[in-house]
Design a protein around this motif. Structure first.
Motif, PDB file in Angstrom:
ATOM      1  N   ARG A   1       0.855  -1.187   0.000  1.00  0.00           N
ATOM      2  CA  ARG A   1       0.000   0.000   0.000  1.00  0.00           C
ATOM      3  C   ARG A   1       0.889   1.235   0.000  1.00  0.00           C
ATOM      4  O   ARG A   1       2.097   1.151   0.263  1.00  0.00           O
ATOM      5  CB  ARG A   1      -0.904   0.033   1.232  1.00  0.00           C
ATOM      6  N   ARG A   2       0.276   2.375  -0.269  1.00  0.00           N
ATOM      7  CA  ARG A   2       1.016   3.619  -0.098  1.00  0.00           C
ATOM      8  C   ARG A   2       1.083   3.900   1.384  1.00  0.00           C
ATOM      9  O   ARG A   2       0.065   3.900   2.080  1.00  0.00           O
ATOM     10  CB  ARG A   2       0.313   4.769  -0.806  1.00  0.00           C
ATOM     11  N   ALA A   3       2.288   4.123   1.891  1.00  0.00           N
ATOM     12  CA  ALA A   3       2.467   4.323   3.324  1.00  0.00           C
ATOM     13  C   ALA A   3       1.752   5.587   3.790  1.00  0.00           C
ATOM     14  O   ALA A   3       1.652   6.565   3.043  1.00  0.00           O
ATOM     15  CB  ALA A   3       3.953   4.411   3.663  1.00  0.00           C
ATOM     16  N   PRO A   4       1.230   5.583   5.024  1.00  0.00           N
ATOM     17  CA  PRO A   4       0.587   6.781   5.560  1.00  0.00           C
ATOM     18  C   PRO A   4       1.581   7.936   5.643  1.00  0.00           C
ATOM     19  O   PRO A   4       2.791   7.737   5.756  1.00  0.00           O
ATOM     20  CB  PRO A   4       0.141   6.341   6.960  1.00  0.00           C
ATOM     21  N   GLY A   5       1.063   9.160   5.618  1.00  0.00           N
ATOM     22  CA  GLY A   5       1.930  10.325   5.730  1.00  0.00           C
ATOM     23  C   GLY A   5       2.180  10.973   4.386  1.00  0.00           C
ATOM     24  O   GLY A   5       1.641  10.571   3.350  1.00  0.00           O
TER      25      GLY A   5
END
Length: 355
Positions: free
Chosen positions: A96-100
């Motif tokens: 997934r696209r990492a948070p932040g």
């Protein structure tokens, strides 16, 4: 340990001919294949034939996030130094696209056979969230199974199952009481020797309780949900593999409040194949499905053949996936360019040394 015992040990850990085909005779002489059982900030907990479970430092020189090791991966351990080396090609990968704000790619799990998508028969049940996890599973080529927990607390649990089954034809949905071993036994077909299941879902849906029942232990802490909205609190804080009594492995993951899709175009096309098929019938190939003449999608919505809410959910996911994938592509281009500059500088430095 004999060669036969070593082979049996690897199979029990999830080893398949797919991984054997990647190894040369020299690889087998110099390295031991091990599986990543857990990962903690650069420290890998690995296990393999004759190796047992041990912690190894892992600092890889890679150009892409996907080249890093994650839980479920198979990698080669140097027989002399016991240091991890090359990560073997995977049968599947969840990412997934990492948070932040960084928009880096985060690897969630590798070499998984089945994804248990856990929701609950209460206010937490959310079709849009289930679709996200389904896209993740279909893109990875992993069999998805929706598991609806807290059936014992719901007045009509089958209503939730009926809604879930409408998301995609032939989708497997199991309604369980996570506290009851007999109820959870319905998941047994995916727990056999050498099989790996990943378990994903938001906080508070009963994932930790389900893990404890599946593994016949109380090793994973559990917490209640907030009474006002049925939302949960994070219990699991890291990803790790748990041995199942039937011989398989269960990979528990922390509850994710944000699951941003990236590099998941094939999964989107699979889960929303009805909309993708309709779009092919639009008059214009670049139809935005808004007010264009000859739009097959808008026509299907108008005559009731397509639910407009499903269309809106698809559009939101498609826009998100396209944006994140584009951002990741830019990061990879920069990483490759940087890698080339480093190699060129190293080569030049080596050349000057011998002049």
């Amino acid at each position: 340990m004999s060669a036969e015992q070593a082979a049996r040990s690897l199979v029990e850990l999830g080893w398949k001919p797919f991984f054997s085909s990647q190894l040369s005779v020299e690889d087998l002489d110099r390295h031991v294949p091990v599986r990543v059982m857990a990962a903690h900030r650069g420290q890998l907990e690995v296990a393999g034939a004759g190796v047992g479970v041990q912690v190894a430092s892992y600092v890889a020189q890679v150009e892409s996030e996907e080249d890093h090791a994650t839980v479920g991966d198979w990698l080669l351990l140097d027989r002399a130094t016991m240091r991890p080396g090359r990560v073997l090609r995977r049968t599947s990968l969840f990412k997934r696209r990492a948070p932040g704000a960084g928009r880096a790619l985060q690897l969630l799990a590798a070499n998984v056979d089945t994804l248990l998508i856990v929701s609950s028969c209460n206010q937490d049940f959310n079709v849009a969230r289930l679709e996200r996890y389904l896209v993740l599973a279909r893109d990875a080529g992993v069999t998805p199974v929706v598991v609806l927990t807290k059936a014992d607390l719901a007045s009509a649990p089958d209503d939730y199952a009926r809604i879930a089954r409408k998301i995609q034809p032939q989708l497997m949905v199991e309604v369980v009481n996570a506290l009851d071993p007999d109820s959870v036994a319905r998941i047994g077909p995916w727990c056999g020797t050498g099989q790996t299941m990943a378990l994903m879902g938001s906080s508070g849906v009963g994932k930790s309780t389900l893990v404890n029942t599946l593994t016949e232990s109380t090793a994973v802490a559990t917490q209640g949900v907030r009474e006002d909205d049925d939302k949960g609190r994070h219990t699991t804080t890291s990803r790790s593999l748990h041995r199942l009594p039937q011989g398989g492995w269960l990979l528990d993951t922390p509850g994710m409040r944000e699951l941003q899709l990236a590099d998941a175009a094939s999964g989107l096309q699979d889960v929303f194949d009805d909309i993708v098929g309709l779009a092919r019938g639009c008059r214009f190939s670049d139809c935005a499905h808004e007010s264009e003449p000859g739009c097959a999608v808008r026509s299907a919505i108008a005559n009731g053949a397509l639910d407009e809410e499903r269309f809106r959910r698809w559009r939101k996911l498609a826009d998100e996936e396209a944006h994140n994938t584009s951002t990741l592509a830019e990061r990879r281009t920069r990483a490759r360019a940087f890698g080339k500059r480093v190699r060129a500088a190293t080569k030049a430095r080596e050349g000057r040394r011998w002049q």
